[in-house]
Design a protein around this motif. Sequence first.
Motif, PDB file in Angstrom:
ATOM      1  N   PHE A  11      43.177  19.878  42.104  1.00  0.00           N
ATOM      2  CA  PHE A  11      42.174  20.444  43.366  1.00  0.00           C
ATOM      3  C   PHE A  11      41.824  22.019  41.724  1.00  0.00           C
ATOM      4  O   PHE A  11      41.151  22.688  42.071  1.00  0.00           O
ATOM      5  N   ALA A  12      43.010  21.771  41.376  1.00  0.00           N
ATOM      6  CA  ALA A  12      43.184  23.787  40.207  1.00  0.00           C
ATOM      7  C   ALA A  12      42.126  23.071  38.782  1.00  0.00           C
ATOM      8  O   ALA A  12      41.329  24.186  38.696  1.00  0.00           O
ATOM      9  N   ILE A  15      38.620  23.221  40.863  1.00  0.00           N
ATOM     10  CA  ILE A  15      38.040  24.730  39.891  1.00  0.00           C
ATOM     11  C   ILE A  15      37.551  24.977  38.211  1.00  0.00           C
ATOM     12  O   ILE A  15      36.727  25.749  38.436  1.00  0.00           O
ATOM     13  N   VAL A  19      33.723  26.046  37.805  1.00  0.00           N
ATOM     14  CA  VAL A  19      34.078  27.670  36.900  1.00  0.00           C
ATOM     15  C   VAL A  19      32.647  27.125  35.848  1.00  0.00           C
ATOM     16  O   VAL A  19      32.268  27.702  35.306  1.00  0.00           O
ATOM     17  N   ILE A  53      27.354  22.366  42.108  1.00  0.00           N
ATOM     18  CA  ILE A  53      28.634  22.522  42.455  1.00  0.00           C
ATOM     19  C   ILE A  53      28.931  20.866  43.028  1.00  0.00           C
ATOM     20  O   ILE A  53      30.014  20.367  42.801  1.00  0.00           O
ATOM     21  N   CYS A  57      31.872  18.379  41.439  1.00  0.00           N
ATOM     22  CA  CYS A  57      32.534  17.334  42.463  1.00  0.00           C
ATOM     23  C   CYS A  57      32.275  15.968  43.091  1.00  0.00           C
ATOM     24  O   CYS A  57      33.050  15.450  42.626  1.00  0.00           O
TER      25      CYS A  57
END
Length: 131
Positions: A11-12, A15, A19, A53, A57
Amino acid sequence: MNPFLLTFLYFAIAIAVVVVGLVLFEMLTRKYKDWEEIREGNAAVALSIGGKIVGICIVLMFSIFHNDTIMETVIWGAYGVVLQMVAYILFDLFTRGFSVEEQLKERNVAVGLISFSVSIGVACVVGASIS
């Protein structure tokens, strides 16, 4: 490794990669600022950024499915960002009749939707190639 910790790490990483990718895309668009346009309700730019985005993902998802290490996922994520940027540049080059950037700035939702689709399509091809 504990699956809850591993999930948090992925997850981290997701992100962070998203970003970084968005910062690079912001640098790529010279005629407008992505987040200013989105704040002003520009749906065309929102579609274009949303596609990027989701596209990043998707590449990360396939990488998690097919790799054993977090580092491999980071590398595939970075590679996915680079290929998304290449796809955006090619999309702009192949539309000789108009500038994609100008059309997005002018709120052309049709161009935003095609930009979204290009990002998702590229992500599916890149993701499917990960083994």
